[in-house]
Design an enzyme around this catalytic site. Structure first.
Site, PDB file in Angstrom:
ATOM      1  N   GLU A   1       1.968   0.932  -3.500  1.00 20.27           N
ATOM      2  CA  GLU A   1       0.845   0.644  -2.753  1.00 20.27           C
ATOM      3  C   GLU A   1      -0.308   1.063  -3.478  1.00 20.27           C
ATOM      4  O   GLU A   1      -0.697   2.375  -3.385  1.00 20.27           O
ATOM      5  CB  GLU A   1       0.776   0.737  -1.366  1.00 20.27           C
ATOM      6  CG  GLU A   1      -0.304   0.295  -0.730  1.00 20.27           C
ATOM      7  CD  GLU A   1      -0.593   0.842   0.721  1.00 20.27           C
ATOM      8  OE1 GLU A   1       0.497   1.105   1.294  1.00 20.27           O
ATOM      9  OE2 GLU A   1      -1.720   0.862   1.405  1.00 20.27           O
TER      10      GLU A   1
ATOM     11  N   ARG B   1      -9.559   1.801  -2.883  1.00 13.78           N
ATOM     12  CA  ARG B   1     -10.452   2.850  -2.161  1.00 13.78           C
ATOM     13  C   ARG B   1     -11.283   3.375  -3.211  1.00 13.78           C
ATOM     14  O   ARG B   1     -12.021   4.326  -3.152  1.00 13.78           O
ATOM     15  CB  ARG B   1      -9.669   3.697  -1.377  1.00 13.78           C
ATOM     16  CG  ARG B   1      -9.115   3.632  -0.322  1.00 13.78           C
ATOM     17  CD  ARG B   1      -8.550   4.785   0.410  1.00 13.78           C
ATOM     18  NE  ARG B   1      -7.543   4.221   1.352  1.00 13.78           N
ATOM     19  CZ  ARG B   1      -6.882   4.948   1.961  1.00 13.78           C
ATOM     20  NH1 ARG B   1      -6.629   6.470   1.754  1.00 13.78           N
ATOM     21  NH2 ARG B   1      -5.786   4.507   2.584  1.00 13.78           N
TER      22      ARG B   1
ATOM     23  N   LYS C   1       2.783  -3.017   9.544  1.00 14.72           N
ATOM     24  CA  LYS C   1       2.582  -1.491   9.417  1.00 14.72           C
ATOM     25  C   LYS C   1       2.070  -0.711  10.505  1.00 14.72           C
ATOM     26  O   LYS C   1       1.452  -1.433  11.546  1.00 14.72           O
ATOM     27  CB  LYS C   1       1.464  -1.338   8.058  1.00 14.72           C
ATOM     28  CG  LYS C   1       0.768  -0.064   8.177  1.00 14.72           C
ATOM     29  CD  LYS C   1      -0.003  -0.001   6.768  1.00 14.72           C
ATOM     30  CE  LYS C   1      -1.295   1.024   6.827  1.00 14.72           C
ATOM     31  NZ  LYS C   1      -1.484   1.651   5.472  1.00 14.72           N
TER      32      LYS C   1
HETATM   33  C1  3PG Z   1      -3.416   5.931   4.094  1.00 14.92           C
HETATM   34  O1  3PG Z   1      -3.846   5.336   4.426  1.00 14.92           O
HETATM   35  O2  3PG Z   1      -3.726   6.800   2.971  1.00 14.92           O
HETATM   36  C2  3PG Z   1      -1.711   6.083   3.924  1.00 14.92           C
HETATM   37  O3  3PG Z   1      -1.509   6.036   5.405  1.00 14.92           O
HETATM   38  C3  3PG Z   1      -1.362   7.391   3.481  1.00 14.92           C
HETATM   39  O4  3PG Z   1      -1.353   8.418   4.380  1.00 14.92           O
HETATM   40  P1  3PG Z   1      -0.816   9.782   3.920  1.00 14.92           P
HETATM   41  O5  3PG Z   1      -1.818  10.187   2.831  1.00 14.92           O
HETATM   42  O6  3PG Z   1      -0.872  10.832   5.172  1.00 14.92           O
HETATM   43  O7  3PG Z   1       0.788   9.761   3.294  1.00 14.92           O
END
Ligand code: 3PG
Length: 214
Positions: free
Chosen positions: A47, A51, A134
């Site tokens: 994934e 961002r 999710k």
């Molecule tokens: C996110 O949105 O960054 C994901 O849910 C991953 O979260 P994490 O960095 O706590 O694994």
């Protein structure tokens, strides 16, 4: 693509490995090496979060890595969905769910893991046909205990939790019947990505890929 078809596809993607790496890619020159390391370590579903300015180009590059199944995360708007699909994303992930986002994924034929945490949110998505969701942000929304509790009245929905999951707590999640896989960023630490330490990332992926599931 109907919600039911999307959830079927999402379940197939979640079945590939216990962990879906959640990736924040700042430098597109790291995309190919990162994808190769994660796939080599046994984590094919990736994934890439939308961002960073590099994210869409990173998806394009990673989509060509053999054995990988690259998706786009942090989908917030219909425009994100269109851009992700155009870049070659094979699935999408969103922190929550809005009607316009769901419609865009249906129209574009992009299988989506829509985000939910409360019983009402989960039921709203289930009513539309989404049986794979999710659970985000996982740890601050009650973690594994909350997902176990949702499985009592709503066992037909299965989850991919993300947010605050690491090797320390992932076992609590993966032992639940209503969890298909977990997402997390710990398999691709920012310093290792920046320095191109693919051996370290492959080792982290291998450890995550070996985690037992219910
Ligand atoms: C996110 O949105 O960054 C994901 O849910 C991953 O979260 P994490 O960095 O706590 O694994």
């Amino acid at each position: 693509m109907t919600p039911a078809q999307q959830s079927l596809k999402a379940a197939e993607i979640c079945a590939l490995a216990p962990i879906v790496p959640v990736l924040v890619i700042e430098d597109v020159s790291r995309a190919e090496g990162l994808a190769r390391a994660l796939v080599a370590g046994g984590l094919p579903a990736l994934e890439v979060t939308l961002r960073t300015p590099a994210a869409l180009e990173a998806i394009q590059i990673m989509a060509d890595v053999e054995g990988g199944v690259v998706g786009a995360g942090t989908l917030l708007t219909p425009a994100d969905v269109k851009a992700a699909k155009k870049a070659g994303a094979r699935f999408g992930v969103s922190p929550g769910a809005t009607d316009s986002l769901l419609k865009a994924c249906e129209d574009e034929g992009l299988p989506l893991l829509p985000g939910a945490v409360t019983a009402t949110e989960v039921m709203g998505l289930l009513e539309k046909g989404y049986t794979v969701q999710k659970f985000f942000p996982a740890e601050t929304s009650g973690g594994a205990a909350a997902i176990r509790a949702l499985g009592g009245p709503i066992p037909q929905v299965r989850f991919c939790p993300t947010g605050g999951i690491s090797m320390k707590n992932v076992g609590d999640y993966l032992k639940l019947k209503n969890i298909l896989c977990c997402g997390g960023s710990w398999v691709a630490p920012a310093d290792a990505v920046m320095s191109g330490d693919w051996a370290r990332i492959e080792a982290l992926a291998r450890e995550a890929a070996a985690l037992p599931r219910a």
